[in-house]
Scaffold this active site. Structure first.
Site, PDB file in Angstrom:
ATOM      1  N   CYS A   1       0.838  -1.192   0.000  1.00 18.44           N
ATOM      2  CA  CYS A   1       0.000   0.000   0.000  1.00 18.44           C
ATOM      3  C   CYS A   1       0.877   1.247   0.000  1.00 18.44           C
ATOM      4  CB  CYS A   1      -0.891   0.041   1.236  1.00 18.44           C
ATOM      5  SG  CYS A   1      -1.828  -1.455   1.566  1.00 18.44           S
TER       6      CYS A   1
ATOM      7  N   ARG B   1      -4.617   0.830  -0.880  1.00 24.54           N
ATOM      8  CA  ARG B   1      -4.273  -0.576  -0.764  1.00 24.54           C
ATOM      9  C   ARG B   1      -4.148  -1.276  -2.113  1.00 24.54           C
ATOM     10  NH1 ARG B   1      -7.800  -5.672   1.512  1.00 24.54           N
ATOM     11  NH2 ARG B   1      -6.049  -7.083   1.908  1.00 24.54           N
ATOM     12  N   LEU B   2      -3.071  -2.035  -2.243  1.00 21.61           N
ATOM     13  CA  LEU B   2      -2.905  -3.026  -3.304  1.00 21.61           C
ATOM     14  C   LEU B   2      -3.117  -4.376  -2.625  1.00 21.61           C
ATOM     15  CD1 LEU B   2      -2.091  -3.606  -6.287  1.00 21.61           C
ATOM     16  CD2 LEU B   2       0.260  -3.814  -5.477  1.00 21.61           C
TER      17      LEU B   2
ATOM     18  N   ILE C   1      -3.114  -7.992  -1.549  1.00 24.29           N
ATOM     19  CA  ILE C   1      -2.263  -9.147  -1.815  1.00 24.29           C
ATOM     20  C   ILE C   1      -2.659 -10.333  -0.939  1.00 24.29           C
ATOM     21  CG2 ILE C   1       0.109 -10.017  -1.824  1.00 24.29           C
ATOM     22  CD1 ILE C   1      -0.378  -7.827  -3.898  1.00 24.29           C
ATOM     23  N   ILE C   2      -2.871 -10.084   0.364  1.00 27.62           N
ATOM     24  CA  ILE C   2      -3.229 -11.121   1.334  1.00 27.62           C
ATOM     25  C   ILE C   2      -4.543 -10.731   2.006  1.00 27.62           C
ATOM     26  CG2 ILE C   2      -2.556 -12.153   3.548  1.00 27.62           C
ATOM     27  CD1 ILE C   2       0.324 -12.024   2.644  1.00 27.62           C
TER      28      ILE C   2
ATOM     29  N   ASN D   1       2.036  -0.555   5.067  1.00 33.98           N
ATOM     30  CA  ASN D   1       2.515  -0.742   3.706  1.00 33.98           C
ATOM     31  C   ASN D   1       3.585  -1.820   3.729  1.00 33.98           C
ATOM     32  OD1 ASN D   1       3.565  -0.490   1.100  1.00 33.98           O
ATOM     33  ND2 ASN D   1       4.787   1.318   1.624  1.00 33.98           N
ATOM     34  N   GLY D   2       3.362  -2.939   3.045  1.00 37.26           N
ATOM     35  CA  GLY D   2       4.376  -3.978   3.001  1.00 37.26           C
ATOM     36  C   GLY D   2       3.815  -5.364   3.198  1.00 37.26           C
ATOM     37  N   GLU D   3       4.692  -6.282   3.580  1.00 35.77           N
ATOM     38  CA  GLU D   3       4.306  -7.667   3.854  1.00 35.77           C
ATOM     39  C   GLU D   3       5.116  -8.179   5.039  1.00 35.77           C
ATOM     40  OE1 GLU D   3       1.875  -9.092   2.351  1.00 35.77           O
ATOM     41  OE2 GLU D   3       1.661  -7.893   0.518  1.00 35.77           O
TER      42      GLU D   3
ATOM     43  N   GLY E   1      15.898 -10.317  -7.880  1.00 34.17           N
ATOM     44  CA  GLY E   1      17.199 -10.747  -7.367  1.00 34.17           C
ATOM     45  C   GLY E   1      17.999  -9.637  -6.717  1.00 34.17           C
TER      46      GLY E   1
END
Length: 632
Positions: free
Chosen positions: A2, A48-49, A51-52, A73-75, A362
């Site tokens: 987010c 919000r995007l 994802i979960i 914002n994040g995971e 990567g």
């Protein structure tokens, strides 16, 4: 993933329209949903995007009685484990989201709870019981937090755009711009504005109703191992790296939406894809871009990995509108960033976003495992320490008298540097002789090494410290958070794509820092121990290819499709009138590049991004030198 924003006003109630305007400025970071919480003088909000927990993960989220609220914002990759522990302690959950885990962890442990989070994050917690606003940022700084404080209150946001809603003090920070010329990025905690700062990675800040601020650090990258020839078991170390790397990849494959991976022709992205494929029941979706120019086309190398692991591979040859592209990049970066690999990062992010919402990358392998050429340069130049100090001073004087075009002047200056740290820093940003010709005297960074030393922890400030350890540390902290991760965050979020970096897992990074340099840099090749760990998974041909950066044919574009745009901006009275650079030398750089005598594309890109940033932010129409005089 987010974008978040908010503020806490001391003497008046917050206006809902203000927090919504802040969120509107970052709609690209979260196109799926919006949420705000306004209570008294405090307002927090998010875009919000999803994802979960797609159905019940709406933010802001509160604790059981609604006294503590969070935007995130994040995971968090270990949230399920933390959730089980918190439920055992009596906490009640309304959702299945990682966001709610943070709020209960904060209730249980306060700021100390941040240490338990494994992931990438920027979050803010409004605690109505303590009348405080708590803001934290992840360990490497993958997710940004900008903030400012004045007599009226405290303001924060995922991007500088959020703060433009308010009539704040936007005075230019000339120290930050001097650092830009030195580094070609604005390092944390600086921003282009004197009164706005970036929250440092691994840190938190708490603002109270009385205007007081608490600050804390919960993590710092460990000291790199600097001993050579120490007793070690390479096979065991490689096995440990392999196991931790696979775990880092596995926990980043958790998502309730389609997920894939960037695949260039490099070892790091190929290793991530190989690990994903070995741990997935379905073909991994992979995304590669190429250019018509053979030197910049890595599609054949990427295809080697895609074919070996039978990925669901997507690739394109791109012919972008280069003018529109650089303008968009400048707008999304929010601050000057002289890294032209923003261009392919944005292109591949937009390409991947047509198929997935999450992509693994990567990023981080070169910084932590010794993949950059600069590490070998630092080692090789230790021989200069044998040159007596008095002779070095003489060499420095000789180098300073040589003209800009003289052969060997940079080698003499490198030899004359007093310490290994000074030699390493001379590799960063603009070469000294270019800076001296390009910049007006007041825009040269005085005592440049002093700023960089302030970014080092105490254990690396010893003048006898190993310069290779210093280089590893600086690349893994200041450069990573100020350049690499800014590029990845802004370009992926411009495309509404979440990017996860397994090689920048904190536990893998801590392991990497403990590995002696002999195991990382061996027989003239970097990342040796990483290749020992996972190299058998990659096509043999890939391991023999020369290392390439993630680049575009910028040099050609500056002589063709971008020529008029570049010359118009860097020859303009507006740019030259800022009083920062020498007009005749800028013209020399342009003419050298156009004629093919020298490839000045990276330097010209950095100057162009600076000018586009000035124009995008609509600074007052006065010379930057005048700003310098008023704030120095």
């Amino acid at each position: 993933m987010c974008g978040i924003a908010g503020f806490y006003l001391r003497n008046r109630a917050a206006e809902p329209a203000d927090i919504r305007a802040m969120c509107d400025a970052i709609v690209h970071r979260g196109p799926d949903d919006e949420g705000v919480r306004v209570e008294g003088g405090c307002a927090i909000g998010m875009r919000r995007l999803s994802i979960i927990d797609l159905n019940t993960g709406h933010q802001p989220i509160s604790n059981e009685d609604g006294t503590v609220w969070i935007v995130f914002n994040g995971e968090i990759y270990n949230y399920q484990e933390l959730r089980r522990d918190l439920i055992a302690k009596g906490h009640q959950f309304k959702t299945n989201s990682d966001t709610e885990t943070i709020i209960h962890l904060y209730e249980e442990e306060g700021p100390e709870g941040v240490r338990k989070l494994r992931g990438m994050f920027g979050f803010a917690i409004w605690d109505s019981r303590k009348r405080s606003l708590f803001v934290a940022r992840d360990r490497f700084g993958k997710k940004p937090i900008y903030y400012t404080k004045n007599k009226d209150g405290f303001y924060f946001g995922s991007e500088l755009k959020c703060l433009r809603v308010f009539d704040l003090d936007w005075e230019i920070d000339t120290d930050a711009l001097r650092l830009y010329f030195e580094c070609l990025f604005v390092p944390d905690p600086y921003t282009p504005f004197r009164n706005v700062r970036k929250l440092m990675p691994g840190c938190w800040i708490r603002y109270h109703a009385d205007g007081s601020i608490e600050e804390g650090r919960y993590w710092r990258l460990p000291e790199p191992e600097s001993r050579r020839g120490i007793a070690s078991d390479p096979a065991r170390t490689a096995a440990e790296v392999r196991e931790k790397f696979d775990e880092s990849v596995r926990i980043r494959m958790i998502a309730d939406v389609p997920l894939g991976a960037f695949l260039s022709g490099g070892i790091d992205s190929g290793s991530v894809v190989a690990s994903m494929a070995l741990q997935s029941k379905e073909p991994v979706k992979t995304f590669s871009i190429g250019f018509e120019e053979a030197d910049y086309n890595e599609l054949p190398a990427a295809r080697l990995v895609a074919d070996q692991y039978k990925t669901d591979h997507h690739e394109i040859i791109v012919r972008p509108d280069s003018v529109s592209l650089v303008e968009r990049i400048a707008r999304h970066c929010d601050e000057p960033l002289g890294d032209s690999s923003c261009i392919p990062t944005l292109i591949v992010s937009e390409f991947a976003r047509k198929h997935v919402k999450v992509a693994l990358s990567g990023d981080g392998g070169d910084e932590l495992f010794g993949g950059y050429r600069v590490y070998f340069d630092v080692e090789e130049q230790k021989k200069f320490d044998a040159v007596p100090r008095f002779l070095r001073k003489g060499l420095s004087a000789v180098a300073d008298r040589l003209p800009y075009s003289a052969y060997g002047k940079n080698y003499l200056r490198m030899m004359s540097r007093p310490t290994g740290l000074d030699r390493y820093l001379a590799h960063r940003g603009l070469p000294y002789f270019v800076s001296r010709q390009l910049l007006q005297p007041e825009w040269m960074l005085p005592a440049e090494a002093e700023f960089f030393r302030r970014q080092m922890p105490d254990f690396l400030l010893d003048p006898d410290a190993d310069p290779l350890a210093q280089a590893f540390y600086f690349e893994g902290t200041a450069v990573l958070s100020g350049q690499m991760l800014v590029k990845v965050d802004r370009m992926s979020m411009a495309a509404s794509l979440e990017v996860r970096s397994p090689l920048l897992d904190q536990e893998l990074a801590e392991m990497a820092m403990a590995i002696p340099p002999d195991l990382k840099m061996r027989n003239g090749r970097g990342k040796a121990i990483f290749l020992d760990a996972v190299g058998d998974r990659l096509p043999a041909k890939l391991l023999t290819l020369p290392k390439k950066g993630f680049a575009v044919p910028l040099a050609k574009w500056y002589r063709t499709s971008l020529k008029s745009f570049l010359w118009d901006h860097l020859s303009s009275s507006e740019f030259l009138g800022r009083g920062m650079v020498s007009g005749p030398f800028v013209r020399t750089l342009l003419e050298e590049h156009q004629s093919g005598r020298r490839d000045n594309s990276d330097l010209l890109y950095s100057l162009l991004m600076l000018e586009l940033w000035f124009r995008d932010w609509k600074q007052p129409k006065r010379r930057a030198a005048d700003v310098f005089e008023t704030v120095s």
